[in-house]
Write a protein that holds these residues in place. Structure first.
Motif, PDB file in Angstrom:
ATOM      1  N   GLU A 251       1.006  -1.319  -0.104  1.00  0.00           N
ATOM      2  CA  GLU A 251      -0.035   0.114   0.042  1.00  0.00           C
ATOM      3  C   GLU A 251       0.818   1.148   0.097  1.00  0.00           C
ATOM      4  OE1 GLU A 251      -4.018  -1.228   2.088  1.00  0.00           O
ATOM      5  OE2 GLU A 251      -2.682  -0.069   3.384  1.00  0.00           O
ATOM      6  N   VAL A 266      -4.129   4.953  -4.591  1.00  0.00           N
ATOM      7  CA  VAL A 266      -3.611   3.868  -4.735  1.00  0.00           C
ATOM      8  C   VAL A 266      -3.839   2.929  -3.767  1.00  0.00           C
ATOM      9  CG1 VAL A 266      -2.228   2.187  -6.094  1.00  0.00           C
ATOM     10  CG2 VAL A 266      -2.131   4.579  -6.788  1.00  0.00           C
ATOM     11  N   GLN A 267      -3.438   3.650  -2.590  1.00  0.00           N
ATOM     12  CA  GLN A 267      -3.264   2.875  -1.432  1.00  0.00           C
ATOM     13  C   GLN A 267      -4.739   2.075  -1.053  1.00  0.00           C
ATOM     14  OE1 GLN A 267      -2.950   5.417   1.892  1.00  0.00           O
ATOM     15  NE2 GLN A 267      -1.892   3.757   3.117  1.00  0.00           N
ATOM     16  N   ASP A 268      -5.937   2.711  -1.559  1.00  0.00           N
ATOM     17  CA  ASP A 268      -7.108   2.085  -1.337  1.00  0.00           C
ATOM     18  C   ASP A 268      -7.163   0.792  -1.806  1.00  0.00           C
ATOM     19  OD1 ASP A 268      -8.024   4.259   0.338  1.00  0.00           O
ATOM     20  OD2 ASP A 268      -8.561   5.265  -1.497  1.00  0.00           O
ATOM     21  N   VAL A 269      -6.637   0.537  -3.231  1.00  0.00           N
ATOM     22  CA  VAL A 269      -6.878  -0.853  -3.784  1.00  0.00           C
ATOM     23  C   VAL A 269      -5.778  -1.728  -3.847  1.00  0.00           C
ATOM     24  CG1 VAL A 269      -8.712  -0.061  -5.332  1.00  0.00           C
ATOM     25  CG2 VAL A 269      -6.589   0.142  -5.840  1.00  0.00           C
ATOM     26  N   TYR A 272      -5.836  -5.187  -2.533  1.00  0.00           N
ATOM     27  CA  TYR A 272      -6.750  -6.174  -3.193  1.00  0.00           C
ATOM     28  C   TYR A 272      -6.078  -6.453  -4.561  1.00  0.00           C
ATOM     29  CZ  TYR A 272     -10.200  -4.730   0.210  1.00  0.00           C
ATOM     30  OH  TYR A 272     -11.057  -4.671   1.286  1.00  0.00           O
ATOM     31  N   ILE A 273      -5.144  -5.688  -4.860  1.00  0.00           N
ATOM     32  CA  ILE A 273      -4.420  -6.175  -6.314  1.00  0.00           C
ATOM     33  C   ILE A 273      -3.536  -7.166  -5.893  1.00  0.00           C
ATOM     34  CG2 ILE A 273      -2.776  -5.224  -8.024  1.00  0.00           C
ATOM     35  CD1 ILE A 273      -4.399  -2.474  -8.080  1.00  0.00           C
TER      36      ILE A 273
END
Lengths: 295, 353, 443, 259
Positions: A251, A266-269, A272-273
């Protein structure tokens, strides 16, 4: 400041944050190990625990309220076993999952009725000033949180390896029917698992509370724990910790280096990636047991 | 209607001989007639606040049921697919002037395409892992929708639909919009019903129950798992489009957060996995129960008087009541409301014939 | 599963009955509730959020309105009509809000959801039903243009006014717009209609005054901001950070700020982080926090005193007395003042009973100038608000306030927005809106 | 029914199968003549089921050749099996538990049906006609196996013996020219066994279906088999008509060695 220092700083921040995720994830792992059920209520439990701790603090002080909350969570565990697991025993995983959704709704309602919706500060008196190593800043708060997480994991690993209940839990995870045959009391063990999950909820609640305050939205933190589960392997205690650090680091670094070019956030996903990548290439996670096909 | 093994034992007169109408047939007929005349007899409130959303989410739930109930693949991304459909549809219509029926199809198609991509992990993983994979999809899709500069309206994240019209038909009254929703839902439900009772539905269930035996029977995992995801996403996409055109009039990612996906999953679990009827019963349960409860609470407040009871306590009590009822029904009938109805219907049949 | 069972269990319909009954009731209930009638009173439905992440602030706002209504009712109501409010809980969720709106269809005087997403979702319906939907310091910034948005209104300090006034405040701190040149402003915000609306303002002003700005979007719940802060503080080396967060995410920066060694006084929160509840969660770390606000907090205004005396002392209060004078409370009072002024004008012009359209016109006649504010005992608590058909409010100044660990204290005068910039943007945005709707309508 | 091909329909040469170093099958050769019943016997763990799994494409051979009616089988996936005219049953029941008896058997027709999504969903001409014809055929099968009355019952609600029979019906529905049966009578009572085997014999005699049978019950094997292949530890130790096999030393040793 140099890119290296910057990277290191992101990394440390990320890893520490990741350990906080691990704390929440541990709760999931416990329930899953005991009953191969995905306990949606873990987030609500965290909120419930944190609110209880804060609510009781003025009367009992930190230590006292912690102890009291442990008791409360044990009661909650028994209730959970009674109203979710016992009646739904033998139902499909999805059905039980839905049961935990219902239970979460109950917990959230109860928590807000008893303690109100007002946000609360929960401050462990740890100095906020970061430690300075040359240019590098490291937060004492995070160090403390990391330590707690470490202790918990150590304890849990030990618990699963060396205690009768721990072994029972593993046995049940492997084969509930067989476990019952050898005389393991499912209900009792489940209740214990929930109680432990409750205890973890307390720790997670306090640590997160100290970080972001105690507030309804806390129950949303749980979502960040799911990628951690996948990466660590849903049934591995140790894996969760490593995975937590990976997620945190991914993250932070993702935000810091990729985010700059595509407008941040970007941190938010990222979590999950990373989880998806693992699912593609290592479905059983870092330490999870992979299942073998049998005809 | 399709022949074949009928979900919830729809009309089976043959067995009973004579012109005996099974309770299901009667109920179905009644519902269809009521639904058709609804705008004439029901208030705005009923159409806008109850029927339209229930039908739309029922449709999305039915889609999810294909992948989760029939094909046995857990998906937690249904709301995200609705979002894709919503944005695609409103952009197609609003910006490129695509006629609404086609715009709905566009929404469905784009969403279906993404559904296939999201479905690929299902070829390797199952259960909780798949659950989280689709969960990841939920977050990533929503995130992308947020990031891509969709709107021509500069700094707004919400897309309002222009006045809704199909050719010369101006859908400005609620009745119009209801009829659009109703006809689309009816059409897709029939289509889906035929599908799940055909060789394709059987292939899905076979994969669900024993994938190796299924593949030995010549059922391609690749094709049918992806097909399941495709259909689920398509239905969600169309539902999303309907949300924009016939319900909220705007597309905004905030309406498709994870909790909506979980609610839709809840609909099919409560309603009945692998059941067409269940999808809609579940939608009724999950959507209307909270409203019902809040009504009860409202009555309570007016009864006791505003000052004597803390509105906050009541508001929170709603959560508790809802949770308890969910648990109650799960325990009473783990196979869902559809099974409950089936029991009831056959009990009634037995009584009558 | 979708098969006939081998043998159908003939018995056990009781469950089925129960299910059927439940569904039936859930179907029947709505009609029942709509039934109640009030005579010679103004029935005022309210959308409230008393549970969930946003409950606290929202509760303050709605309960304060109810306090004010209670006060007016004690004094004989509005032009002789008592106000009877009906709550509808919507948990800050759009679908529930739509249901509430429909549930009270025909009874709405003014819709105030206190939620920007809901305003966007309601826009079409209220316009068709001719009911005014307001969102103080929120909603659509361009709804300041009353002609393009006849049934929407930001009432006070729309998002663009807020953004520009915050920049002007920074300029003041720096000692004039000239000093902004080369400065770096980081903007950390929720990535939604609320957090995005400032973009064009920052772009415009950055061009005018030669500062640079960068956006750090966060998805709800935005509880994890550490990386963003490391980046803003340690790499981008921002001179100022402007934060447009909401709910609990408002408290998070105060954990991160000390970690990255950023001066707290250089972080300026939006007015939606400006209530007590937004900072208490951060404990003492939030001391020295600065946010904007569109009104002043505290109790030393005649109207608040009167509420304490007449309503709370007599036990008729609608929330804990200690919250009287808090930021969210005063916001509720301001809302109530605006609403009741609209009622008064509407009744004066058209007479009772009130409906959405009358209320809208009443709203457009609002003239809360110095004199009127004095009569109402709200002088200094809120900006003067004078509306018209063209102007639905929103071009207002902000005050800036500091948190001392117990309460907010004003640290600035009213800071005007850059009116010309905002006006231009409103005109531009309203035009595109008109074109889009017209274009599609003719397709 | 199916035109009888002279000579071997299935020929396997040098089949090797190993899981992570452990060899399950090493260099097994054998063939099946059209229309015969070939039994594969051997002690537990001899590799019988593994052999069936490689033939049916569930496992992929490490190396070796399998040809069926001249077509390469070793490298074709399980999904193609049915279309090639091969069906199988499983050692442990592998019914579709959630589906009715009728649906289970209908799944067997899957490969023979072809209507696609749109056709099935819209239910126009082809799809409905196809469904009807295949349901008719399934009805025949169900009646033949005496399952007609139970057609609407959920598969997992039936008694074990009946479930086995449903599985046989599902395999029949494929209209196979080669039928692989993996311990079909395991755990059946004597009566059930002979009843079940009468169905199998009928299939073989009247419908000329070639059958590969894995069976533990030597009585059954000797009575039914035209030829027998004996495996031990993944190696073929004997092959021949029943009378030869009972004489064979290695076989006796293998079995005695086991006891």
């Amino acid at each position: 400041m140099g890119d290296l220092i910057y990277a290191i700083e992101l990394l440390t921040t990320g890893v520490f944050t990741g350990l906080m995720y691990s704390m929440v994830a541990l709760g999931f792992v416990l329930i899953f190990k005991a009953s191969s059920v995905f306990n949606y209520a873990q987030g609500a439990m965290t909120l419930f625990a944190a609110l209880t701790v804060v609510g009781l603090m003025p009367h009992l002080g930190l230590a006292g309220s912690l102890l009291a909350t442990v008791a409360v969570m044990c009661v909650m565990a028994v209730v959970a076993e009674r109203i979710v697991f016992r009646p739904l025993m033998g139902a499909s995983q999805l059905t039980i999952f839905m049961g935990t959704v219902g239970f979460a709704s109950i917990l959230e309602g109860a928590a807000q009725i008893v303690w109100g919706t007002k946000p609360q500060g929960l401050k462990l008196d740890i100095p906020v000033e970061p430690l300075k190593f040359g240019e590098l800043l490291v937060s004492r708060q995070d160090l403390f949180a990391a330590a707690v997480a470490g202790v918990f994991v150590g304890a849990l690993v030990w618990f699963f390896r060396n205690t009768r209940t721990g072994l029972a839990l593993r046995a049940i995870a492997d084969d509930p029917a067989a476990a019952q045959v050898v005389g393991i009391k499912l209900r009792r063990v489940w209740a214990i698992a929930w109680a432990l999950a409750g205890a973890i909820a307390i720790a997670a609640g306090v640590l997160w509370g100290n970080r972001i305050g105690v507030h309804f939205a806390m129950s949303l933190i749980a979502l960040k724990a799911l990628p951690v589960l996948i990466i660590g392997g849903i049934d591995s205690v140790a894996g969760v910790i490593v995975a937590g650090m990976i997620v945190g680091a991914a993250e932070a670094l993702g935000e810091g280096f990729i985010g700059t070019y595509i407008g941040g956030g970007v941190q938010d996903v990222m979590a999950y990636i990373v989880a998806l990548l693992f699912l593609m290439f290592r479905p059983s996670g870092l330490f999870g047991q992979s299942t073998i096909l049998r005809v | 209607m399709a022949s074949g093994s009928a979900p919830e034992s729809l009309a089976q007169p043959a067995q009973r001989g004579g012109v005996f109408l099974s309770t299901n047939v009667i109920a179905l007929g009644a519902i269809l007639i009521l639904a058709a005349v609804a705008p004439a007899v029901l208030s705005e409130y009923w159409l806008k606040a109850i029927l339209i959303p229930t039908l739309i989410f029922g449709l999305a739930a039915f889609g999810l049921n294909m992948v989760t109930g029939y094909a046995g693949l857990i998906s937690m991304g249904q709301a995200a697919f609705m979002a894709v459909g919503a944005f695609a549809a409103v952009i197609a219509y609003g910006r490129f002037g695509v006629p609404i029926p086609l715009a709905l199809l566009c929404g469905g198609a784009l969403s279906a395409l993404i559904g296939v991509i999201v479905g690929t992990p299902s070829l390797r993983i199952k259960g909780l892992y798949l659950m989280v994979a689709t969960l990841a999809a939920q977050f990533i899709i929503i995130w992308i929708l947020q990031r891509v500069p969709w709107t021509g309206t500069g700094s707004f994240a919400t897309l309002n639909t222009p006045p809704v019209r199909i050719a010369s038909w101006n859908l400005d009254t609620t009745a119009d919009r209801y009829y659009l929703v109703f006809s689309v839902v009816l059409l897709l439900t029939l289509f889906g019903y035929n599908l799940v009772t055909s060789r394709i539905g059987r292939a899905w269930m076979a994969l669900r129950d024993h994938d190796i035996a299924a593949s030995v029977m010549g059922i391609s995992m690749l094709r049918y798992k992806l097909l399941a995801f495709l259909m689920a996403a398509f239905y969600a996409g169309v539902a999303g489009g309907l949300v924009v055109f016939c319900w909220t009039g705007a597309a905004s990612v905030q309406e498709y957060e994870l909790e909506i996906s979980i609610e839709i999953l809840g609909m099919i679990i409560i309603g009945g996995l692998g059941s067409v009827l269940g999808s809609y019963l579940g939608a009724v349960f999950i959507l209307l129960l909270p409203i019902l409860i809040s009504f009860a609470m409202q009555q309570l407040t007016t009864l006791i008087g505003h000052s004597n009871v803390s509105a906050a306590v009541l508001a929170n009590a709603e959560h508790i009541v809802f949770g308890v009822l969910v648990l109650y029904f799960l325990v009473k009938e783990p196979h869902g409301l559809a099974r409950l109805w089936k029991r009831f219907a056959s009990w009634l049949d037995a009584k009558r014939g | 599963m979708n098969q006939l069972e081998p043998r159908l269990e003939a018995v056990g319909p009781s469950r089925a009955w129960l299910a059927a009954a439940l569904l039936a009731v859930s179907a029947a209930a709505p009609l029942a509730a709509i039934a109640q009638q009030y005579k010679g009173e103004i029935v005022f439905p309210m959308m409230v959020t008393r549970t969930g992440p946003f409950a606290t602030a929202a509760t303050g706002v709605s309960s304060a309105q109810q306090d004010y209504f209670t006060l007016l009712n004690m004094k004989g109501g509005v032009e002789g009509f008592k106000i009877v409010w009906e709550e509808c809980e919507f948990e800050y969720k759009v679908p529930r809000a739509l249901e509430c709106y429909e549930r009270h269809r025909g009874k709405w005087k003014i819709v105030y959801p206190n939620s920007t997403p809901v305003i966007f979702a309601l826009a079409d319906r209220v316009t068709k039903d001719e009911v005014l939907a307001i969102n103080l310091a929120g909603g659509r910034a361009d709804s300041t243009d009353g002609q393009t948005f006849p049934y929407l209104a930001p009432v006070v300090a729309n998002f663009w006014a807020q953004a520009t006034s915050t920049i002007r405040y920074i300029a003041q701190l720096e000692g004039g717009e000239g000093k902004l040149k080369g400065k770096k402003i980081a903007y950390i915000h929720l990535d939604n209609d609320y957090g995005r609306q400032p973009f064009p303002m920052f772009d415009q002003l950055a061009k005018q005054y030669g500062f640079e700005w960068k956006s750090w979007p966060l998805s709800w719940p935005a509880l994890e901001q550490s990386a963003a802060w490391v980046e803003m503080a340690r790499r981008y080396r921002a001179d100022y950070v402007i934060g447009w967060l909401y709910g609990q995410s408002c408290a998070v920066p105060f954990t991160e700020i000390p970690k990255v060694g950023f001066p707290v006084e250089k972080y300026i929160g939006s007015l939606w982080c400006g209530t007590e509840d937004d900072v208490v969660a951060a404990g003492t770390r939030a001391n020295g926090a600065i946010t904007a606000n569109y009104h002043s907090v505290g109790r030393n205004y005649p109207v608040i005193q009167e509420l304490l005396e007449k309503v709370h002392k007599t036990g008729k209060g609608n929330l804990e007395t200690e919250r009287v004078g808090s930021s969210s409370y005063n916001r509720g009072i301001i809302t109530a003042i605006v609403i009741t002024e609209a009622m008064r004008n509407a009744i004066k012009t058209y007479g009772a009973p009130l409906d959405g359209k009358k209320m809208r016109d009443g709203y457009r006649m609002i003239k809360l100038d110095a004199a009127r504010l004095k009569e109402l005992g709200a002088t200094g608590m809120m900006p003067e608000l004078v509306f018209s058909e063209k102007y639905h409010g929103g071009m207002d100044a902000q005050v800036f306030q500091k948190w001392d660990g117990k309460q907010w204290t004003k640290i600035s005068d009213w800071v005007r927005p850059y009116d010309d910039v905002v006006q231009a943007q409103i005109a531009e945005s309203a035009r595109t809106f008109r074109e889009q709707t017209k274009a599609a309508a003719t397709k | 029914m199916t035109p009888q091909v002279a000579g071997p329909v299935l020929r396997a040469t040098g089949i090797h199968l190993s899981f992570g170093g452990v060899a399950a099958l090493s260099g097994v050769d054998f063939f099946v003549n059209s229309g015969e019943i070939l039994s594969i016997i051997g002690p537990n763990g001899a590799g019988k089921t593994s052999l069936l799994n490689v033939i049916s494409g569930v496992f992929r051979v490490s190396h070796g050749e399998i040809s069926f009616e001249g077509r390469d089988l070793a490298r074709s996936p399980a999904e193609d099996l049915a279309r090639m005219g091969i069906a199988r049953t499983f050692q442990n029941l592998a019914l579709f538990k959630g589906m009715t008896v009728e649906e289970n058997v209908l799944v067997g027709r899957h490969a023979l049906m072809s209507s696609g999504v749109l056709a099935c969903g819209a239910w126009w001409g082809k799809a409905s006609g196809e469904e009807a014809t295949h349901r008719a055929r399934v009805a025949e099968i169900l009646k033949f196996l005496g399952l007609w009355e139970l057609r609407h019952a959920r598969a997992d609600t039936l008694a074990y013996g009946l479930q086995k029979r449903v599985e046989l019906g599902r395999a029949m529905a494929v209209e196979p020219r080669l039928l692989l049966l993996d311990e079909p009578t395991a755990g059946m009572s004597h009566a059930e066994k002979s009843e079940f085997m009468s169905y199998v014999l009928d299939l073989n005699r009247t419908r000329r279906i070639t059958i590969i049978l894995i069976e533990h019950d030597m009585g059954v094997v000797m009575k039914m088999s035209d030829r027998i292949v004996v495996l031990d530890h993944g190696v073929k130790i004997a092959e021949g008509v029943p009378d030869e096999i009972v004489e064979n030393r290695d076989v006796i040793h293998a079995y005695l060695g086991e006891q």
